[in-house]
Enzyme design. Sequence first.
Site, PDB file in Angstrom:
ATOM      1  N   CYS A 116     -19.339  21.296  37.317  1.00 43.14           N
ATOM      2  CA  CYS A 116     -19.500  21.623  35.888  1.00 43.14           C
ATOM      3  C   CYS A 116     -20.163  22.981  35.665  1.00 43.14           C
ATOM      4  O   CYS A 116     -20.021  23.565  34.599  1.00 43.14           O
ATOM      5  CB  CYS A 116     -20.309  20.546  35.183  1.00 43.14           C
ATOM      6  SG  CYS A 116     -19.479  18.963  35.187  1.00 43.14           S
ATOM      7  N   HIS A 253     -22.573  23.644  28.416  1.00 43.00           N
ATOM      8  CA  HIS A 253     -21.626  22.707  29.023  1.00 43.00           C
ATOM      9  C   HIS A 253     -21.684  21.415  28.215  1.00 43.00           C
ATOM     10  O   HIS A 253     -22.763  20.959  27.834  1.00 43.00           O
ATOM     11  CB  HIS A 253     -22.019  22.468  30.482  1.00 43.00           C
ATOM     12  CG  HIS A 253     -21.292  21.319  31.101  1.00 43.00           C
ATOM     13  ND1 HIS A 253     -19.926  21.215  31.067  1.00 43.00           N
ATOM     14  CD2 HIS A 253     -21.743  20.224  31.770  1.00 43.00           C
ATOM     15  CE1 HIS A 253     -19.567  20.104  31.687  1.00 43.00           C
ATOM     16  NE2 HIS A 253     -20.650  19.480  32.118  1.00 43.00           N
ATOM     17  N   ASN A 283     -16.369  15.583  28.553  1.00 41.42           N
ATOM     18  CA  ASN A 283     -16.824  16.510  29.598  1.00 41.42           C
ATOM     19  C   ASN A 283     -15.613  17.021  30.376  1.00 41.42           C
ATOM     20  O   ASN A 283     -15.010  16.274  31.141  1.00 41.42           O
ATOM     21  CB  ASN A 283     -17.806  15.766  30.508  1.00 41.42           C
ATOM     22  CG  ASN A 283     -18.381  16.647  31.605  1.00 41.42           C
ATOM     23  OD1 ASN A 283     -17.867  17.743  31.872  1.00 41.42           O
ATOM     24  ND2 ASN A 283     -19.424  16.170  32.252  1.00 41.42           N
TER      25      ASN A 283
HETATM   26  N1  ACO Z   1     -19.933   1.007  27.880  1.00 39.34           N
HETATM   27  C1  ACO Z   1     -20.852   0.046  27.712  1.00 39.34           C
HETATM   28  N2  ACO Z   1     -21.939  -0.045  28.504  1.00 39.34           N
HETATM   29  C2  ACO Z   1     -22.092   0.857  29.484  1.00 39.34           C
HETATM   30  C3  ACO Z   1     -21.151   1.895  29.710  1.00 39.34           C
HETATM   31  C4  ACO Z   1     -20.040   1.940  28.864  1.00 39.34           C
HETATM   32  N3  ACO Z   1     -19.093   2.877  28.977  1.00 39.34           N
HETATM   33  N4  ACO Z   1     -21.585   2.633  30.750  1.00 39.34           N
HETATM   34  C5  ACO Z   1     -22.732   2.100  31.166  1.00 39.34           C
HETATM   35  N5  ACO Z   1     -23.049   1.019  30.418  1.00 39.34           N
HETATM   36  C6  ACO Z   1     -24.209   0.135  30.517  1.00 39.34           C
HETATM   37  C7  ACO Z   1     -24.766   0.098  31.918  1.00 39.34           C
HETATM   38  O1  ACO Z   1     -24.060  -0.841  32.717  1.00 39.34           O
HETATM   39  C8  ACO Z   1     -26.188  -0.339  31.659  1.00 39.34           C
HETATM   40  O2  ACO Z   1     -26.202  -1.744  31.451  1.00 39.34           O
HETATM   41  P1  ACO Z   1     -27.377  -2.652  32.062  1.00 39.34           P
HETATM   42  O3  ACO Z   1     -28.620  -2.151  31.387  1.00 39.34           O
HETATM   43  O4  ACO Z   1     -26.950  -4.020  31.650  1.00 39.34           O
HETATM   44  O5  ACO Z   1     -27.347  -2.389  33.533  1.00 39.34           O
HETATM   45  C9  ACO Z   1     -26.533   0.316  30.328  1.00 39.34           C
HETATM   46  O6  ACO Z   1     -25.278   0.657  29.730  1.00 39.34           O
HETATM   47  C10 ACO Z   1     -27.395   1.554  30.462  1.00 39.34           C
HETATM   48  O7  ACO Z   1     -26.853   2.398  31.479  1.00 39.34           O
HETATM   49  P2  ACO Z   1     -27.409   3.845  31.758  1.00 39.34           P
HETATM   50  O8  ACO Z   1     -26.553   4.499  32.779  1.00 39.34           O
HETATM   51  O9  ACO Z   1     -28.873   3.762  32.011  1.00 39.34           O
HETATM   52  O10 ACO Z   1     -27.163   4.500  30.309  1.00 39.34           O
HETATM   53  P3  ACO Z   1     -27.609   5.889  29.755  1.00 39.34           P
HETATM   54  O11 ACO Z   1     -28.250   5.737  28.447  1.00 39.34           O
HETATM   55  O12 ACO Z   1     -28.287   6.719  30.786  1.00 39.34           O
HETATM   56  O13 ACO Z   1     -26.205   6.590  29.427  1.00 39.34           O
HETATM   57  C11 ACO Z   1     -24.707   8.193  30.428  1.00 39.34           C
HETATM   58  C12 ACO Z   1     -25.245   6.783  30.460  1.00 39.34           C
HETATM   59  C13 ACO Z   1     -23.967   8.404  29.132  1.00 39.34           C
HETATM   60  C14 ACO Z   1     -23.769   8.392  31.609  1.00 39.34           C
HETATM   61  C15 ACO Z   1     -25.863   9.217  30.514  1.00 39.34           C
HETATM   62  O14 ACO Z   1     -26.745   8.833  31.544  1.00 39.34           O
HETATM   63  C16 ACO Z   1     -25.421  10.633  30.767  1.00 39.34           C
HETATM   64  O15 ACO Z   1     -24.777  11.238  29.947  1.00 39.34           O
HETATM   65  N6  ACO Z   1     -25.814  11.223  31.921  1.00 39.34           N
HETATM   66  C17 ACO Z   1     -25.537  12.598  32.251  1.00 39.34           C
HETATM   67  C18 ACO Z   1     -24.148  12.838  32.647  1.00 39.34           C
HETATM   68  C19 ACO Z   1     -24.002  14.301  32.957  1.00 39.34           C
HETATM   69  O16 ACO Z   1     -24.594  15.150  32.299  1.00 39.34           O
HETATM   70  N7  ACO Z   1     -23.300  14.689  33.970  1.00 39.34           N
HETATM   71  C20 ACO Z   1     -23.425  16.087  34.363  1.00 39.34           C
HETATM   72  C21 ACO Z   1     -22.305  16.791  34.558  1.00 39.34           C
HETATM   73  S1  ACO Z   1     -20.932  15.937  35.190  1.00 39.34           S
HETATM   74  C22 ACO Z   1     -20.302  16.851  36.490  1.00 39.34           C
HETATM   75  O17 ACO Z   1     -20.919  17.731  37.006  1.00 39.34           O
HETATM   76  C23 ACO Z   1     -18.967  16.432  37.085  1.00 39.34           C
END
Ligand code: ACO
Length: 326
Positions: A116, A253, A283
């Site tokens: 990214c 990004h 993304n």
């Molecule tokens: N729908 C419903 N529930 C979901 C989903 C979904 N699509 N995805 C995860 N959950 C659930 C999980 O299973 C978890 O449930 P649990 O508590 O029962 O175990 C709960 O939601 C919380 O999960 P987290 O992963 O802690 O959720 P978070 O609030 O952190 O959000 C997210 C997840 C959106 C992925 C976030 O962490 C994020 O955006 N992270 C950064 C991603 C990023 O910036 N990537 C960088 C670049 S990518 C690259 O370089 C290729």
Amino acid sequence: MTKVLRSVVTGVGGYLPENVVTNAELAKVVETSDEWIRERTGIRERRKAADDEAASDLAVAAARRALEAAGRTALDVDLIVVATTTPDLTFPATATIVQRKLGCPVGVAFDVQAVCSGFVYALSVADGFVARGRAKCALVIGAETMTRLMDWTDRGTCVLFGDGAGAVVLEPQEGEGEVTDRGLLGFALRADGTKQDLLYVDGGPSTTGTRGFLRMQGNQVFRHAVVNISEAIHAAAEDAGVPVESVDWFIPHQANQRILEGVAKRVGIAEEKVISTVAQHANTSAASIPLALDQGVRDGRVKPGELLLLEAMGGGLTWGACVLRL
Ligand code: ACO
């Protein structure tokens, strides 16, 4: 005052595949909901490349628009740098495929792989050619087919990514060596390989012999994102010799609306200066910054002469920022 050669963005272009995939459609594939995706990420929809569309096809479409905006043709291009993590083939570089498809003359063409952060890395690499007089017309492209790396049973990742491409034309112009010059003014690039496990693809030619799928510990990546990016933003602004608050537009990004807002707040950038496309594009990895820049330029918000701040973070982990005057 001594004159300096600057790499100036003279044209911007973007391309999105036609096929729109909404959150509601994904909710039919994995256990998720439009509400969860919108609340946690800001994403409403993403684009998906057609089966016969490769990263180079998206790159070529974006590059044509950027060349047109710059008033250049493919025959002028002597350097192509493509930032991609989803190349057409393991080799040759997607950049040489783009060169052939566009009909550019023999020149320099290669890919940059920083996931990214790829576009920010690629700009810095291209600057090394253009600002030293070694290229007269460079295409810097971010092009991705991220949907091809998705495990469609993993709701934690498959809802986050989309396909697209964005491109800029860079040309050398003499500046005064002042922050009022047009061009790329400052960079900060970073990598920390010890954080590989947070975000990677679990396959490759020299390990599994397969393409693999994207794996991410989203909440861990999130935690690093705001802190790391903020440090790089301050370093890039210092490199450029400008205060962060003086930027006209923040073009980050596009991974998650909450990260965009968190970073902007931490470095003191007002909400109305943030260009966000995450709702429509999701993304698109290395393509997300040039796509957002293209949107800002085409809708008339981002104008020549304005000071822009770009930043990104991705697999590696890699991250970085760039300050430029359009
Ligand atoms: N729908 C419903 N529930 C979901 C989903 C979904 N699509 N995805 C995860 N959950 C659930 C999980 O299973 C978890 O449930 P649990 O508590 O029962 O175990 C709960 O939601 C919380 O999960 P987290 O992963 O802690 O959720 P978070 O609030 O952190 O959000 C997210 C997840 C959106 C992925 C976030 O962490 C994020 O955006 N992270 C950064 C991603 C990023 O910036 N990537 C960088 C670049 S990518 C690259 O370089 C290729």
